[in-house]
Structures are given as structure tokens and as C-alpha cells.
Design an enzyme around this catalytic site. Sequence first.
Site, PDB file in Angstrom:
ATOM      1  N   ARG A  46       0.830  -1.218   0.000  1.00  0.00           N
ATOM      2  CA  ARG A  46       0.000   0.000   0.000  1.00  0.00           C
ATOM      3  C   ARG A  46       0.865   1.269   0.000  1.00  0.00           C
ATOM      4  O   ARG A  46       0.558   2.268   0.632  1.00  0.00           O
ATOM      5  CB  ARG A  46      -0.959   0.010   1.205  1.00  0.00           C
ATOM      6  CG  ARG A  46      -1.813  -1.266   1.358  1.00  0.00           C
ATOM      7  CD  ARG A  46      -2.468  -1.700   0.063  1.00  0.00           C
ATOM      8  NE  ARG A  46      -3.392  -2.829   0.243  1.00  0.00           N
ATOM      9  CZ  ARG A  46      -3.264  -4.026  -0.336  1.00  0.00           C
ATOM     10  NH1 ARG A  46      -2.245  -4.285  -1.166  1.00  0.00           N
ATOM     11  NH2 ARG A  46      -4.170  -4.963  -0.146  1.00  0.00           N
ATOM     12  N   GLY A  53       6.200  12.113  12.617  1.00  0.00           N
ATOM     13  CA  GLY A  53       7.635  12.419  12.587  1.00  0.00           C
ATOM     14  C   GLY A  53       8.100  12.932  11.245  1.00  0.00           C
ATOM     15  O   GLY A  53       9.281  13.186  11.043  1.00  0.00           O
ATOM     16  N   ALA A  85       0.090   4.291   2.695  1.00  0.00           N
ATOM     17  CA  ALA A  85      -0.269   3.799   4.039  1.00  0.00           C
ATOM     18  C   ALA A  85       0.663   4.318   5.127  1.00  0.00           C
ATOM     19  O   ALA A  85       0.620   3.835   6.255  1.00  0.00           O
ATOM     20  CB  ALA A  85      -0.272   2.274   4.051  1.00  0.00           C
ATOM     21  N   GLU A 139      -1.107   7.167  14.027  1.00  0.00           N
ATOM     22  CA  GLU A 139       0.010   7.223  14.980  1.00  0.00           C
ATOM     23  C   GLU A 139      -0.491   7.178  16.412  1.00  0.00           C
ATOM     24  O   GLU A 139       0.088   6.510  17.273  1.00  0.00           O
ATOM     25  CB  GLU A 139       0.820   8.516  14.778  1.00  0.00           C
ATOM     26  CG  GLU A 139       1.693   8.539  13.544  1.00  0.00           C
ATOM     27  CD  GLU A 139       0.974   9.087  12.315  1.00  0.00           C
ATOM     28  OE1 GLU A 139      -0.280   9.064  12.291  1.00  0.00           O
ATOM     29  OE2 GLU A 139       1.660   9.506  11.376  1.00  0.00           O
ATOM     30  N   ARG A 199      -1.244   3.812  17.451  1.00  0.00           N
ATOM     31  CA  ARG A 199      -0.082   2.904  17.387  1.00  0.00           C
ATOM     32  C   ARG A 199       0.948   3.245  18.464  1.00  0.00           C
ATOM     33  O   ARG A 199       2.036   2.685  18.501  1.00  0.00           O
ATOM     34  CB  ARG A 199       0.599   2.975  16.025  1.00  0.00           C
ATOM     35  CG  ARG A 199      -0.332   2.791  14.840  1.00  0.00           C
ATOM     36  CD  ARG A 199      -0.130   1.497  14.085  1.00  0.00           C
ATOM     37  NE  ARG A 199      -1.024   1.448  12.925  1.00  0.00           N
ATOM     38  CZ  ARG A 199      -2.194   0.836  12.890  1.00  0.00           C
ATOM     39  NH1 ARG A 199      -2.641   0.177  13.943  1.00  0.00           N
ATOM     40  NH2 ARG A 199      -2.939   0.838  11.796  1.00  0.00           N
ATOM     41  N   LEU A 245       5.636   0.153   8.879  1.00  0.00           N
ATOM     42  CA  LEU A 245       5.677  -0.224  10.297  1.00  0.00           C
ATOM     43  C   LEU A 245       6.599  -1.409  10.540  1.00  0.00           C
ATOM     44  O   LEU A 245       7.061  -1.611  11.662  1.00  0.00           O
ATOM     45  CB  LEU A 245       4.255  -0.530  10.789  1.00  0.00           C
ATOM     46  CG  LEU A 245       3.324   0.693  10.828  1.00  0.00           C
ATOM     47  CD1 LEU A 245       1.870   0.270  11.033  1.00  0.00           C
ATOM     48  CD2 LEU A 245       3.740   1.663  11.927  1.00  0.00           C
ATOM     49  N   GLU A 287       1.340  13.088   5.758  1.00  0.00           N
ATOM     50  CA  GLU A 287       2.454  14.048   5.897  1.00  0.00           C
ATOM     51  C   GLU A 287       3.045  14.368   4.524  1.00  0.00           C
ATOM     52  O   GLU A 287       3.347  15.529   4.216  1.00  0.00           O
ATOM     53  CB  GLU A 287       3.517  13.478   6.834  1.00  0.00           C
ATOM     54  CG  GLU A 287       3.004  13.304   8.259  1.00  0.00           C
ATOM     55  CD  GLU A 287       4.070  12.829   9.214  1.00  0.00           C
ATOM     56  OE1 GLU A 287       4.556  13.654  10.015  1.00  0.00           O
ATOM     57  OE2 GLU A 287       4.435  11.635   9.187  1.00  0.00           O
TER      58      GLU A 287
HETATM   59  C1  1HE Z   1       1.933  -2.213   5.655  1.00  0.00           C
HETATM   60  C2  1HE Z   1       1.486  -0.912   5.983  1.00  0.00           C
HETATM   61  C3  1HE Z   1       2.364  -0.084   6.717  1.00  0.00           C
HETATM   62  C4  1HE Z   1      -0.069  -1.901   4.875  1.00  0.00           C
HETATM   63  N1  1HE Z   1       3.566  -0.582   7.059  1.00  0.00           N
HETATM   64  N2  1HE Z   1       3.124  -2.650   6.010  1.00  0.00           N
HETATM   65  N3  1HE Z   1       0.263   3.462   9.004  1.00  0.00           N
HETATM   66  C5  1HE Z   1      -0.795   2.769   9.442  1.00  0.00           C
HETATM   67  O1  1HE Z   1      -0.968   2.518  10.609  1.00  0.00           O
HETATM   68  C6  1HE Z   1      -1.734   2.258   8.371  1.00  0.00           C
HETATM   69  C7  1HE Z   1      -1.585   0.754   8.272  1.00  0.00           C
HETATM   70  N4  1HE Z   1      -2.272   0.216   7.098  1.00  0.00           N
HETATM   71  C8  1HE Z   1      -3.634   0.083   7.029  1.00  0.00           C
HETATM   72  O2  1HE Z   1      -4.381   0.517   7.889  1.00  0.00           O
HETATM   73  C9  1HE Z   1      -4.184  -0.646   5.826  1.00  0.00           C
HETATM   74  O3  1HE Z   1      -3.119  -1.439   5.287  1.00  0.00           O
HETATM   75  C10 1HE Z   1      -4.718   0.270   4.712  1.00  0.00           C
HETATM   76  C11 1HE Z   1      -6.015   0.940   5.170  1.00  0.00           C
HETATM   77  C12 1HE Z   1      -3.704   1.345   4.294  1.00  0.00           C
HETATM   78  C13 1HE Z   1      -4.997  -0.585   3.448  1.00  0.00           C
HETATM   79  O4  1HE Z   1      -5.818  -1.690   3.781  1.00  0.00           O
HETATM   80  P1  1HE Z   1      -5.885  -2.945   2.801  1.00  0.00           P
HETATM   81  O5  1HE Z   1      -6.932  -3.877   3.344  1.00  0.00           O
HETATM   82  O6  1HE Z   1      -6.027  -2.488   1.388  1.00  0.00           O
HETATM   83  O7  1HE Z   1      -4.431  -3.645   2.858  1.00  0.00           O
HETATM   84  P2  1HE Z   1      -3.811  -4.589   3.985  1.00  0.00           P
HETATM   85  O8  1HE Z   1      -4.274  -6.003   3.779  1.00  0.00           O
HETATM   86  O9  1HE Z   1      -3.987  -4.026   5.345  1.00  0.00           O
HETATM   87  O10 1HE Z   1      -2.255  -4.469   3.680  1.00  0.00           O
HETATM   88  C14 1HE Z   1      -1.644  -5.125   2.570  1.00  0.00           C
HETATM   89  C15 1HE Z   1      -0.239  -5.415   2.941  1.00  0.00           C
HETATM   90  O11 1HE Z   1       0.457  -4.187   3.149  1.00  0.00           O
HETATM   91  C16 1HE Z   1      -0.112  -6.180   4.269  1.00  0.00           C
HETATM   92  O12 1HE Z   1       1.075  -6.991   4.186  1.00  0.00           O
HETATM   93  P3  1HE Z   1       0.981  -8.567   3.852  1.00  0.00           P
HETATM   94  O13 1HE Z   1       2.424  -8.999   3.866  1.00  0.00           O
HETATM   95  O14 1HE Z   1       0.146  -9.149   4.953  1.00  0.00           O
HETATM   96  O15 1HE Z   1       0.310  -8.668   2.508  1.00  0.00           O
HETATM   97  C17 1HE Z   1       0.111  -5.093   5.268  1.00  0.00           C
HETATM   98  O16 1HE Z   1       0.789  -5.539   6.426  1.00  0.00           O
HETATM   99  C18 1HE Z   1       0.991  -4.149   4.475  1.00  0.00           C
HETATM  100  N5  1HE Z   1       0.933  -2.786   4.973  1.00  0.00           N
HETATM  101  N6  1HE Z   1       0.244  -0.747   5.492  1.00  0.00           N
HETATM  102  C19 1HE Z   1       3.913  -1.818   6.713  1.00  0.00           C
HETATM  103  N7  1HE Z   1       2.045   1.160   7.052  1.00  0.00           N
HETATM  104  C20 1HE Z   1       7.419   9.645   9.997  1.00  0.00           C
HETATM  105  S1  1HE Z   1       6.376   9.036  11.106  1.00  0.00           S
HETATM  106  C21 1HE Z   1       4.974   8.480  10.302  1.00  0.00           C
HETATM  107  C22 1HE Z   1       4.229   7.583  11.212  1.00  0.00           C
HETATM  108  C23 1HE Z   1       3.178   6.800  10.510  1.00  0.00           C
HETATM  109  O17 1HE Z   1       2.985   6.885   9.322  1.00  0.00           O
HETATM  110  S2  1HE Z   1       2.298   5.772  11.517  1.00  0.00           S
HETATM  111  C24 1HE Z   1       0.992   5.197  10.529  1.00  0.00           C
HETATM  112  C25 1HE Z   1       1.343   3.922   9.830  1.00  0.00           C
END
Ligand code: 1HE
Length: 269
Positions: free
Chosen positions: A36, A150, A72, A142, A145, A76, A122
Site C-alpha cells: 500500500r 515524525g 499507508a 500514529e 499505534r 511499520l 504528511e
Molecule cells: C503495511 C502498511 C504499513 C499496509 N507498514 N506494512 N500506518 C498505518 O498505521 C496504516 C496501516 N495500514 C492500514 O491501515 C491498511 O493497510 C490500509 C487501510 C492502508 C490498506 O488496507 P488494505 O486492506 O487495502 O491492505 P492490507 O491487507 O492491510 O495491507 C496489505 C499489505 O500491506 C499487508 O502486508 P501482507 O504482507 O500481509 O500482505 C500489510 O501488512 C501491508 N501494509 N500498510 C507496513 N504502514 C514519519 S512518522 C509516520 C508515522 C506513521 O505513518 S504511523 C501510521 C502507519
Amino acid sequence: MSAQTHPLLERAAAHGVSLDMQGAVAVVQLRRPVKRNALSDSLIEALRDVFQNLPEAARAAVIHGEGDHFCAGLDLSELKERDAGEGVLHSRSWHVALDAVQYGRVPVVAALHGAVVGGGLELASSCHIRVADESTFYALPEGTRGIFVGGGGSVRIPKLIGVARMTDMMLTGRVYNAADGERLGFAQYLVGPGEALAKAIELATRIATNAPLTNYALMHALPRIAEQPADHGFLTEALMSSIAQAAPEAKARVRAFLEGKAAKVQKAA
Ligand code: 1HE
């Protein structure tokens, strides 16, 4: 036309950020749809390299994401134990990359769809214009979590929607849909499903025809003037406007209007 000729652009493409020139518009794509478009360290470096090394011919840029989501946020899976010093440097590396977007050479239009969350929001906030399609949603997970923004979010996001709304998003996990996002100020344009990229390219193509000094002033002077105390801002504005109007291109454009050769402003539809 592919623009992956610079070695850093070739490396960026290998790390999930591609660049294609469409006329004078640099179209930048996040290409990690399986995750994503989550922003790994190498993807952040690639973004920095692309925006610091845009081809000379670029006069505006568009950024969009491959797959069902814009981005996304932070990858993480890379969020490991860091001591405070390492954490500062990691956050600062995002600041450098997103500063390259905001304070680069050309205005950047973000084409948004699906998730625009965490670091993805961001990134979108570092762009100059945001176009969102109806599938777009905005969140700052964030808070839930156990971490904090950041990538410059605490500086840029309140400028779009205000401190109170950002606080609410992080404290409660509130998610805004596309229509609310446009109403609140996340996006300046709301378009139908799948139409964001075309609209963003249309806007960027128009931006590319502006005098480069005007675009420069809007990117580099306006946000700083807006932060200055009024008396400083008025002086900076006077300096910037006199520099802009002294340029030969400004004189030629004004002359063209006075001679009836340039378009009039049209009433809004
Ligand atoms: C990821 C990430 C990620 C997906 N890091 N691997 N961001 C978040 O907390 C958002 C986390 N993601 C989600 O809530 C959802 O993935 C989505 C709403 C974006 C999309 O949902 P969906 O159903 O289309 O996809 P999915 O099945 O959740 O994800 C597909 C794959 O992408 C899956 O991996 P797989 O190996 O199981 O296929 C997920 O683990 C992976 N994936 N998002 C890592 N973010 C400078 S500081 C900034 C701080 C932040 O940004 S914190 C917020 C992080």
C-alpha cells in the site's frame, strides 16, 4: 518519455519511486502497491533523490500512488527499537525528503485516492495542491499505534485543518472521508473516482506555463511571509513583488495583456 537517466533517478526507480516526463510535468509515482505504498527508509530516500534531481525540463510535478491507495504511511515493519538519537535522525531524514518536495524547484500537485494516512498524509501535506478522488480517506493512526508524527505532520497538517482537528484525529483515530477532507482543507479539489491523476496533470500543466519566478515566490516566499509578523511580512512581500515584476517575463506578460493579446480573467462557472 522516461526520465530515468540520472543515476539517482535510476536508483529511485529500483526503490519504488518512478519519474516520467509528460511535457513539462514530472509525474512521480509511488510504486509499492503490495504494501500500500508504505514508506520504507529506502522509499523516503528515493523520494528525496527524485525531488532533488528533477530534470531541467520540469516546470511542475505530480505525485500519485500505484494500486488502491495513495500511501499507508510509515513502513511499520521497519519500526524497530531506536534510541532517542537514532529516532531524531530518522525523523530528520523524513524532513529532508519532504522539504525537497515542498521547497524544491517546482510546484507539486498530489493526486490522492484511497488511504492517505500517517506519513502518507504528511507527504500529501508537503505538496502545494491536493486533488482527491471520492475514494480518498484521511487518518493519523500514529495516536493508536503509540507513536507520534515524525515527517513534518505537526508543522504542516495544522496549517491545513487546524490544531484542534489534528489533535482529535490523533486522540480518537477519527477518519475523514473525501468530501469532509475537501471541506476542511486537506484537498483543494474533489473529483470523481479514478479522476485525480488526470485532474492533477491538468493543473500541473497549467502551473508549468506560469513565470518560473512567480511559481518560486509562491513556493518559497508565501509560506514564509505567512509565518512572519505582519510588519516583517509586508516588507518581504514588497521585496518579492519588486523582484518578480522586474523580470523581463513579467513585463512581457503585462504588455501582452495591455495589447489585448493575453487572456482576460473569466467569471467562475
Ligand atoms: C503495511 C502498511 C504499513 C499496509 N507498514 N506494512 N500506518 C498505518 O498505521 C496504516 C496501516 N495500514 C492500514 O491501515 C491498511 O493497510 C490500509 C487501510 C492502508 C490498506 O488496507 P488494505 O486492506 O487495502 O491492505 P492490507 O491487507 O492491510 O495491507 C496489505 C499489505 O500491506 C499487508 O502486508 P501482507 O504482507 O500481509 O500482505 C500489510 O501488512 C501491508 N501494509 N500498510 C507496513 N504502514 C514519519 S512518522 C509516520 C508515522 C506513521 O505513518 S504511523 C501510521 C502507519
